[in-house]
Write an enzyme that holds these catalytic residues in place. Sequence first.
Site, short mmCIF file in Angstrom:
data_model
loop_
_atom_site.label_atom_id
_atom_site.label_comp_id
_atom_site.label_asym_id
_atom_site.label_seq_id
_atom_site.Cartn_x
_atom_site.Cartn_y
_atom_site.Cartn_z
N ARG A 1 -9.57 7.99 3.83
CA ARG A 1 -8.99 6.80 3.17
C ARG A 1 -8.72 7.07 1.70
O ARG A 1 -7.71 6.61 1.15
CB ARG A 1 -9.92 5.60 3.33
CG ARG A 1 -9.78 4.96 4.71
CD ARG A 1 -10.98 4.11 5.04
NE ARG A 1 -11.06 2.92 4.21
CZ ARG A 1 -12.20 2.28 3.95
NH1 ARG A 1 -13.34 2.73 4.44
NH2 ARG A 1 -12.19 1.20 3.21
N ARG B 1 0.81 -1.20 0.00
CA ARG B 1 0.00 0.00 0.00
C ARG B 1 0.85 1.26 0.00
O ARG B 1 0.30 2.36 -0.03
CB ARG B 1 -0.85 -0.02 1.24
CG ARG B 1 -2.34 0.26 0.97
CD ARG B 1 -2.97 0.29 2.28
NE ARG B 1 -4.35 0.48 2.39
CZ ARG B 1 -5.27 -0.48 2.42
NH1 ARG B 1 -4.96 -1.72 2.17
NH2 ARG B 1 -6.51 -0.17 2.68
N ARG C 1 -21.77 0.20 2.09
CA ARG C 1 -21.20 -1.11 2.34
C ARG C 1 -21.38 -1.53 3.80
O ARG C 1 -21.28 -0.72 4.70
CB ARG C 1 -19.70 -1.08 2.01
CG ARG C 1 -19.00 -2.40 2.18
CD ARG C 1 -17.79 -2.48 1.32
NE ARG C 1 -16.59 -1.98 1.99
CZ ARG C 1 -15.36 -2.12 1.50
NH1 ARG C 1 -15.16 -2.70 0.33
NH2 ARG C 1 -14.33 -1.65 2.16
#
Length: 213
Positions: free
Chosen positions: A171, A88, A127
Amino acid sequence: MKIVLLGPPGAGKGTIAKALMQMDGSVQISTGDILRAEIAEGSDLGQQVEAAMAAGNLVTDELIMDIMEKRLLDEDCKRGYLLDGFPRTIPQAEALKRLLAKLGEKLDCALELDIPRDVIFDRLTTRRTCTNCGEIYNVKSKPPRVEGVCDVCGNAIMQRDDETEEAIENRLRVYNEQTAPLVEFYRKDGLLVSVPTSDLEPVLAAIKERLGN
Ligand code: ADP
Ligand code: ZN
């Protein structure tokens, strides 16, 4: 298959990984799932990462590399792995490259799910995730049969701490700043396969073309 999955949070990396896993027996390795399991257990590691994760910030490269250096040695990795949420950062990608060289292994490709940001934002706010088995639902497009209850294991499904609007924005910002540069990293290494969708069929077609079969 040995594949790195790239793409912003909510791009569908987990779903694609699960589908590929069923096809050839590779394992899905999700660093996010590993960390969430540690938090659920209340381990030292879990306590260490809880605050950073809830805010949508990354945990340290050292911590992630400690986890992954061990995980990639496990027997089930011999048949291949789908790396979901790792690497990442550029330092993680470089460390992975050194690790694979040491193990004598090669990635087949780095698969980028290049999904527009407005689609992502929408998906993430709707979600829901099973607190027990990690199954993913969507209140609009994939609701569970019984509201709030996992179809697979019967436990509670919830919005993740890092799925408030504020944490999601963070994020996405973290992704742009720290993870998006990996696209160029893998392009330079000749490993990048980029698809503008997370629909299974075109994704599979792109991988097959890449693997030459
Ligand atoms: P998503 O891809 O939906 O953002 P993940 O489940 O992959 O979510 O990750 C959730 C959180 O776990 C991240 O926001 C971060 O705090 C932490 N995390 C997971 N993988 C890594 C990683 N490779 N490096 C640093 N932090 C990570
Ligand atoms: Zn479940």
